[in-house]
Design a protein around this motif. Structure first.
Motif, short mmCIF file in Angstrom:
data_model
loop_
_atom_site.label_atom_id
_atom_site.label_comp_id
_atom_site.label_asym_id
_atom_site.label_seq_id
_atom_site.Cartn_x
_atom_site.Cartn_y
_atom_site.Cartn_z
N GLU A 89 -5.38 -17.73 -33.99
CA GLU A 89 -5.00 -18.82 -34.89
C GLU A 89 -5.77 -18.82 -36.21
OE1 GLU A 89 -5.61 -22.37 -32.57
OE2 GLU A 89 -4.09 -21.77 -31.11
N ARG A 123 -11.95 -22.31 -18.38
CA ARG A 123 -11.97 -22.68 -19.80
C ARG A 123 -12.47 -24.12 -19.97
NH1 ARG A 123 -6.84 -20.20 -19.70
NH2 ARG A 123 -5.75 -22.18 -19.91
N ARG A 168 -15.98 -25.38 -21.72
CA ARG A 168 -15.98 -26.34 -22.85
C ARG A 168 -16.91 -27.52 -22.54
NH1 ARG A 168 -9.84 -24.92 -23.26
NH2 ARG A 168 -9.93 -23.51 -25.05
N ALA A 173 -8.02 -31.36 -18.61
CA ALA A 173 -7.60 -29.99 -18.28
C ALA A 173 -8.25 -29.55 -16.97
CB ALA A 173 -7.95 -29.03 -19.41
N ASN A 230 -16.98 -29.32 -32.08
CA ASN A 230 -15.55 -29.57 -32.30
C ASN A 230 -14.77 -29.76 -30.99
OD1 ASN A 230 -15.90 -29.34 -35.02
ND2 ASN A 230 -15.33 -27.19 -35.11
N ILE A 231 -15.48 -29.75 -29.88
CA ILE A 231 -14.78 -29.85 -28.59
C ILE A 231 -14.46 -31.30 -28.25
CG2 ILE A 231 -15.07 -29.55 -26.09
CD1 ILE A 231 -16.50 -26.90 -26.79
N ASP A 232 -13.22 -31.49 -27.82
CA ASP A 232 -12.76 -32.80 -27.37
C ASP A 232 -13.05 -32.85 -25.86
OD1 ASP A 232 -11.21 -34.83 -26.30
OD2 ASP A 232 -9.52 -34.49 -27.66
N ARG A 266 -10.32 -34.23 -23.47
CA ARG A 266 -9.24 -33.25 -23.27
C ARG A 266 -9.66 -32.19 -22.25
NH1 ARG A 266 -6.35 -29.38 -27.89
NH2 ARG A 266 -5.55 -27.85 -26.41
N ALA A 267 -10.89 -31.70 -22.38
CA ALA A 267 -11.38 -30.68 -21.44
C ALA A 267 -11.48 -31.26 -20.02
CB ALA A 267 -12.74 -30.15 -21.90
N SER A 323 -9.52 -17.93 -27.51
CA SER A 323 -9.74 -19.21 -28.19
C SER A 323 -11.24 -19.40 -28.31
CB SER A 323 -9.08 -20.37 -27.44
OG SER A 323 -9.79 -20.64 -26.26
N ALA A 324 -11.66 -20.18 -29.29
CA ALA A 324 -13.10 -20.42 -29.47
C ALA A 324 -13.28 -21.73 -30.23
CB ALA A 324 -13.73 -19.28 -30.26
N GLU A 325 -14.21 -22.54 -29.73
CA GLU A 325 -14.49 -23.81 -30.42
C GLU A 325 -16.00 -23.99 -30.52
OE1 GLU A 325 -13.04 -24.42 -27.05
OE2 GLU A 325 -11.20 -23.56 -27.84
N ARG A 347 -6.52 -31.37 -14.07
CA ARG A 347 -5.19 -30.78 -13.86
C ARG A 347 -5.31 -29.46 -13.10
NH1 ARG A 347 -4.04 -31.85 -19.07
NH2 ARG A 347 -4.30 -29.68 -19.69
P1 ATP Z 1 -5.37 -27.62 -22.74
O1 ATP Z 1 -4.68 -27.64 -21.39
O2 ATP Z 1 -6.19 -28.84 -22.99
O3 ATP Z 1 -4.47 -27.24 -23.88
P2 ATP Z 1 -6.23 -24.86 -22.59
O4 ATP Z 1 -7.45 -24.26 -21.95
O5 ATP Z 1 -4.93 -24.50 -21.97
O6 ATP Z 1 -6.48 -26.44 -22.62
P3 ATP Z 1 -6.16 -23.05 -24.79
O7 ATP Z 1 -4.82 -22.44 -24.54
O8 ATP Z 1 -7.38 -22.26 -24.38
O9 ATP Z 1 -6.21 -24.52 -24.13
O10 ATP Z 1 -6.32 -23.43 -26.33
C1 ATP Z 1 -5.25 -23.87 -27.13
C2 ATP Z 1 -5.82 -24.40 -28.44
O11 ATP Z 1 -6.47 -25.66 -28.24
C3 ATP Z 1 -6.90 -23.51 -29.06
O12 ATP Z 1 -6.82 -23.61 -30.46
C4 ATP Z 1 -8.21 -24.12 -28.57
O13 ATP Z 1 -9.27 -23.85 -29.47
C5 ATP Z 1 -7.83 -25.61 -28.56
N1 ATP Z 1 -8.53 -26.39 -27.52
C6 ATP Z 1 -8.28 -26.36 -26.18
N2 ATP Z 1 -9.02 -27.26 -25.53
C7 ATP Z 1 -9.78 -27.88 -26.47
C8 ATP Z 1 -10.77 -28.93 -26.43
N3 ATP Z 1 -11.11 -29.52 -25.28
N4 ATP Z 1 -11.33 -29.32 -27.59
C9 ATP Z 1 -10.97 -28.75 -28.76
N5 ATP Z 1 -10.05 -27.75 -28.87
C10 ATP Z 1 -9.46 -27.33 -27.74
#
Ligand code: ATP
Length: 132
Positions: A12, A122, A126, A96, A87-89, A92-93, A81-83, A99
């Protein structure tokens, strides 16, 4: 103190570019601490934190696999992916993570199971980097 450029790039965007003194990553064959003038190498990365030391600061990044390429005067990390920790929410983590745990408990087919395991890794990575 000698330095090198550290870049972290995802499909991205460019997540990080700083002049640093040291980088620690977790490669598939173990932890790697890289200082300037390290021999060139390429290795795959695990879902794990990346720690970068520069001046008197330490940056912590949650990286979800990919590759590190150590060049003579530069480190390039290509991550899925990298944060930056800042910047980590976290909520949301956390969602995830829950889930993924529910999917693992449901014991569906092997592909779903592996996918849920990776999603759990992941999410936990985070959460961990925000707690460091
Ligand atoms: P989710 O189910 O919450 O989307 P995921 O592990 O499936 O988590 P990824 O596919 O690894 O998500 O990442 C998708 C995008 O969202 C990337 O740009 C990643 O940097 C961003 N992202 C994912 N989770 C977070 C988070 N908790 N905080 C900030 N950015 C996140």
């Amino acid at each position: 103190m000698s330095t090198f450029l550290v870049e972290i790039v995802t499909p991205e965007r460019k997540v990080y570019a700083e002049t640093a003194n040291m980088v620690s990553v977790t490669g598939v064959e173990g932890e790697l601490g890289i200082l300037p003038n390290h021999i060139p190498l390429v290795t795959a990365l695990r879902i794990a934190p990346i720690v970068i030391k520069r001046d008197n600061k330490v940056d912590v990044i949650a990286a979800s696999g990919g590759f590190i390429e150590v060049r003579k005067d530069k480190i390039v990390i290509l991550a899925e992916s990298a944060e930056l920790a800042t910047n980590i929410d976290v909520s949301r983590a956390q969602s995830a993570k829950e889930r993924a745990q529910q999917r693992l408990a449901a014991k569906r087919d092997e592909i779903d199971y592996r996918r849920a395991e990776l999603a759990l890794q992941r999410a936990m990575n985070r959460i961990n980097v925000t707690e460091r």
